[in-house]
Design an enzyme around this catalytic site. Structure first.
Site, PDB file in Angstrom:
ATOM      1  CD  GLU A   1       8.644 -60.674 -24.385  1.00  0.00           C
ATOM      2  OE1 GLU A   1       8.755 -60.006 -25.543  1.00  0.00           O
ATOM      3  OE2 GLU A   1       9.877 -61.048 -24.031  1.00  0.00           O
TER       4      GLU A   1
ATOM      5  CD  GLU B   1      11.231 -64.797 -25.268  1.00  0.00           C
ATOM      6  OE1 GLU B   1      10.003 -65.136 -25.625  1.00  0.00           O
ATOM      7  OE2 GLU B   1      11.739 -64.043 -25.519  1.00  0.00           O
TER       8      GLU B   1
END
Length: 843
Positions: free
Chosen positions: A441, A508
């Site tokens: 991210e 994730e």
């Protein structure tokens, strides 16, 4: 990517070697034929490696001149490493780490150790290796600053030979974790991993200087390729022989080769060797077969260096149409993410904690883990090799732009290449590692930086693919990684339609929240019902506005069990044990996506275990993302995964059956099983038998009556499993469940002691919160107590703690003494319970 990637390889090991081939089948020298990975230590005439972890002095706070040899540390605290001082601190809302760091303190700390000169070191090279210092570690020997490492997750190796002197030498380390938060999760502070002293001859393999891989791995044959970087510090040209031997798990010779080598003075030379073997035993999660490679460099009859490492044979392929293929078999990656802390021990995690965690995951059918969001300790990967886990090894959380005010983004431009190379060189010999993750991210990512990272990885290891968590929109990684955005309905299918040649993985996925023995009958979505701080940053757009605008349209619909909440007044800090507390996607839809979409090679749920930090608000220590809590105790959702991923027949049922003041209230009873049908009995009367469907759960609605519920699951082939939940009475005693009752006197091994508060019939009381005291004497020490309550702010280093839902966990570690360990468990009004742990003397 314009075409499917297909990769095949073997990996694992570190060795010394020399060029050339031969077919002589002579045995290697005896000293290193036994595997040394259990301890990481070894001793031979030419190379030794030992822990330098005992008898350090520690001071919390900055001290002028503490690096100098004549500085007096007589008043400092004496301790053994690894050590995390943050976990020893007090939870305070004002601590600068804030919710990211679990509201625990940081600061500056100093460590010192006296290192006595050994005459055997004369004419040899002496190295110190620190596996992990968090963070900004500065290392001094006899007052000279020899190294500085900002990144707390990568070790540092130092040749200290020229800075040592006969007599006593002073090793000092300054750790600067004064600027916080330095991460988005709990990082810990201090020398929290092992320290090593390694002594070699002046001709030796350099630190992490070997690379072993294989070509054309099949069940019939494989070719072992080894590259070794050897340094000649003798001051003169050296000629000799290099012998490379492969041993099986029993220590028997499989194959070897001998070649000539010539090393110029001062040179680091890369040598290549190869061995072809027949019928290799292939490594996999089901059969983690390991071999040992021994390399000996010699001149005449004198062995100059000898190096041993483990290796394994396995092939991996990544394809769009057939998924991830291991040893020729399509294998779904059933993965979970893990952070590097160990609950009550903070970031100084003993290997037995990792071992038990792996055992719990293996029991649930998990076959893969992701090291979120940083490299873990070296022994973590050794265990993954031994126990059979696939690993996504992650280098960084972010890149140039900080995600926390004082994180690695401040150092990235200057350090990323050195740190990334160190990671790849350290870990590329592990068969467990199947892909490299270069970021997570990432804030303000660019294709340019991604390409630099990918190219650096490929230059050192071309046998594995790269991935970037939530980096699917950048072009250079081999595999497209999806985090939360992949959880929206049809998001994965849409991406595949637009990018049909991309291999995809849930780096994730999914995010669900659970608290052990807490239940809610109405579905909760985080954004709608319990928003996180980052969902409330925009004052012009509240979470509910965000929910109504677009989130609601994309999340998966999970129907309520009941119209009215059966368990009202549960604090928002706790989440339901059912699969009905989520961010976007429930567990069952994650499992289906991996099962049904061929281009999805697998997923890594967030997370396996609750982890310290990344909390929402004071006084929470964490969010409840794990399916196992901080104490290492299973939650209900754990059994949902087990019902879908594990092979052995099983059945589980929630809720527990102790609900005061709920008589006559209709409540959901939810069962998970991998058998074909299940029948519920309430106080002996059937509430109905139901077939298992693709919903992956069977639900009954029954009025609560104290007594007993029993679920009997049956299979079409005659299988039968049952589970019973009894209503608990008043707590009358303590029941102990140790994971072992015998320890080596090594100062590292430990017992996980589960403590249950039970009634006269042995049923644990899920409402019990008695305070429990743990006293340890003899050959052990108490290193942590945990109950799994995210709101519990008492130090885990105290000798007492309140139970949470009738349970807690104590960690009792060997202190190196060979006396037996006596553990007394006491609670007001209950009879004291004593556990004796036998201790085995270690030679």
């Amino acid at each position: 990517m314009n075409a499917p990637i297909v990769l095949r390889n073997l990996v694992c090991a570190a060795l010394l070697a020399a060029a050339g081939c031969g077919d002589t089948k002579t045995a290697p020298s005896e000293a290193l034929t036994r595997s040394t990975y259990a301890s990481g230590e070894y001793l031979s005439d030419n190379r030794s490696r030992s822990r330098l972890t005992q008898d350090w002095s520690f001071h919390l706070g900055d001290v002028e001149g503490a690096q100098t040899p004549d500085f007096s540390d007589i008043d400092w605290r004496k301790l053994d490493l690894p050590h995390d001082w943050s976990i020893e601190g007090e939870y305070r809302e004002a601590n600068p780490a804030g919710r990211a760091g679990a509201f625990l303190p940081g600061g500056i700390g100093w460590y010192r150790k006296s290192l006595n000169w050994n005459p055997a070191w004369e004419g040899k090279r002496v190295n110190l290796t620190f596996d992990g210092i968090y963070m900004n570690g500065s290392i001094y020997v006899n007052g000279e600053k020899l190294a500085h490492q900002p990144y707390g997750y990568i070790g540092v190796n130092i040749d200290v030979t020229d800075f040592l002197k006969p007599g006593v030498n002073a090793v000092a380390v300054r750790v600067d974790h004064s600027k916080m938060p330095s991460g988005r999760w709990y990082t810990g502070s201090g020398i929290y991993r092992d320290v090593w002293l390694e002594v070699t001859e002046t001709v030796h393999v350099i630190h992490n200087g070997s690379y072993v891989r294989a070509a054309e791995v099949t069940a019939q044959s494989a070719t072992l390729l080894a590259t070794h970087e050897i340094k000649n510090e003798t001051g003169k040209t050296l000629t000799g022989k290099g012998k490379l031997s492969l041993l099986d798990a029993k220590g028997d010779m499989v194959a070897d080769t001998i070649g000539d080598v010539t090393l110029k003075p001062g040179e680091v030379f890369a040598l290549d060797q190869s061995i072809v073997i027949k019928s290799p035993k292939l490594w996999s999660p089901e059969t983690p077969e390991l071999y040992t490679v021994v390399f000996e460099l010699s001149k005449g009859d004198k062995v100059l260096d000898r190096y041993e490492t483990r290796t394994a044979f396995r092939s991996i392929e990544f394809t769009v149409d057939r998924g991830f293929i291991l040893n020729g078999v399509t294998t779904l990656i059933h993965g979970m993410c893990m952070h590097h802390d160990g609950g009550p021990v903070g970031s100084a995690v003993p290997i037995d904690v990792w071992r038990r965690r792996f055992e719990l995951l293996k029991e649930a059918g998990v076959n893969a883990v992701r090291t979120a969001h940083n490299p873990f300790a070296p022994e973590f990967y050794d265990l993954a090799d031994e126990m059979g886990f696939l690993v996504m090894n992650e280098a960084f959380d972010g890149w140039e732009t900080e995600k926390s005010v004082f994180d690695y983004g401040l150092y990235f431009d200057d350090w990323w290449e050195e740190d990334l190379m160190a990671l790849i060189r350290r870990d590329r010999n592990h068969p467990s590692i199947i892909m490299w993750s270069i970021g997570n991210e990432v804030r303000d990512p660019t294709a340019e930086t991604q390409k630099k990272l990918v190219d650096t990885v490929k230059a050192l290891d071309s046998t594995r693919p790269t991935v970037q968590a939530r980096g699917y929109y950048l072009p250079h990684a081999d595999i497209a990684g999806f985090n939360g955005h992949g959880e929206y309905m049809k998001a994965l299918e849409k991406h595949h339609t637009e990018h049909p040649d991309q291999i995809m993985v849930g780096t994730e996925m999914t995010h669900t929240l659970h608290t052990r023995d807490v239940y809610k009958s109405k579905t909760e979505y985080r954004t709608r019902d319990n928003p996180a701080p980052w969902e409330m940053r925009n004052p012009k757009r509240s979470p509910i506005m965000k929910w109504r605008a677009h989130v609601k349209k994309g999340v998966h619909d999970v129907p309520d069990f009941t119209e009215e909440e059966v368990w009202p007044n549960v604090t928002k800090s706790y989440a339901s044990s059912f699969d009905n507390n989520l961010v976007r996607m429930p567990i069952r839809e994650e499992i289906k996506a991996v099962r049904d979409l061929p281009y999805m090679i697998g997923s890594f749920r967030w997370t396996a275990f609750d982890y310290m930090g990344e909390a929402k608000y004071w006084p929470e220590r964490t969010m409840n993302f794990g399916v196992i809590d901080l104490a290492g105790l299973r939650k209900g959702a754990y059994h949902l995964y087990k019902s879908q991923w594990a092979k052995d027949p099983m059945v589980w049922v929630d809720p527990h059956w102790t609900h005061p003041d709920k008589e006559g209230v209709t409540m959901p009873v939810v069962s998970y099983t991998n058998l074909d049908a299940a029948e519920l009995f309430v106080n002996g009367k059937s509430a109905g038998k139901q077939e298992m469907t693709d919903d992956m759960q069977i639900v009954w609605h029954v009025p609560y009556q104290p007594g007993q519920i029993k679920v009997i699951a049956t299979g079409d082939n005659g299988e039968r499993e049952e589970i019973i939940r009894n209503t608990a009475g008043e707590v009358s005693r303590v029941a102990l469940l140790p994971d072992r009752t015998m320890l080596p006197a090594d100062g590292r091994s430990l017992v996980h002691l589960e403590i249950n508060l039970v009634d006269k019939d042995g049923t644990y009381n899920p409402h019990a919160d008695n305070r429990v005291f743990v006293y340890v004497s003899g050959g052990g020490r108490l290193i942590g107590i945990e109950n799994g309550d995210v709101l519990e702010l008492q130090s885990t280093k105290d000798d007492n703690r309140k139970a949470f839902h009738g349970k807690l966990m104590a960690l009792v570690q060997s202190n190196g003494d060979n006396r037996s360990i006596e553990v007394e468990i006491a609670s007001l009004g209950l009879k004291t319970k004593v556990l004796v742990v036998d201790v085995i003397t270690v030679d």
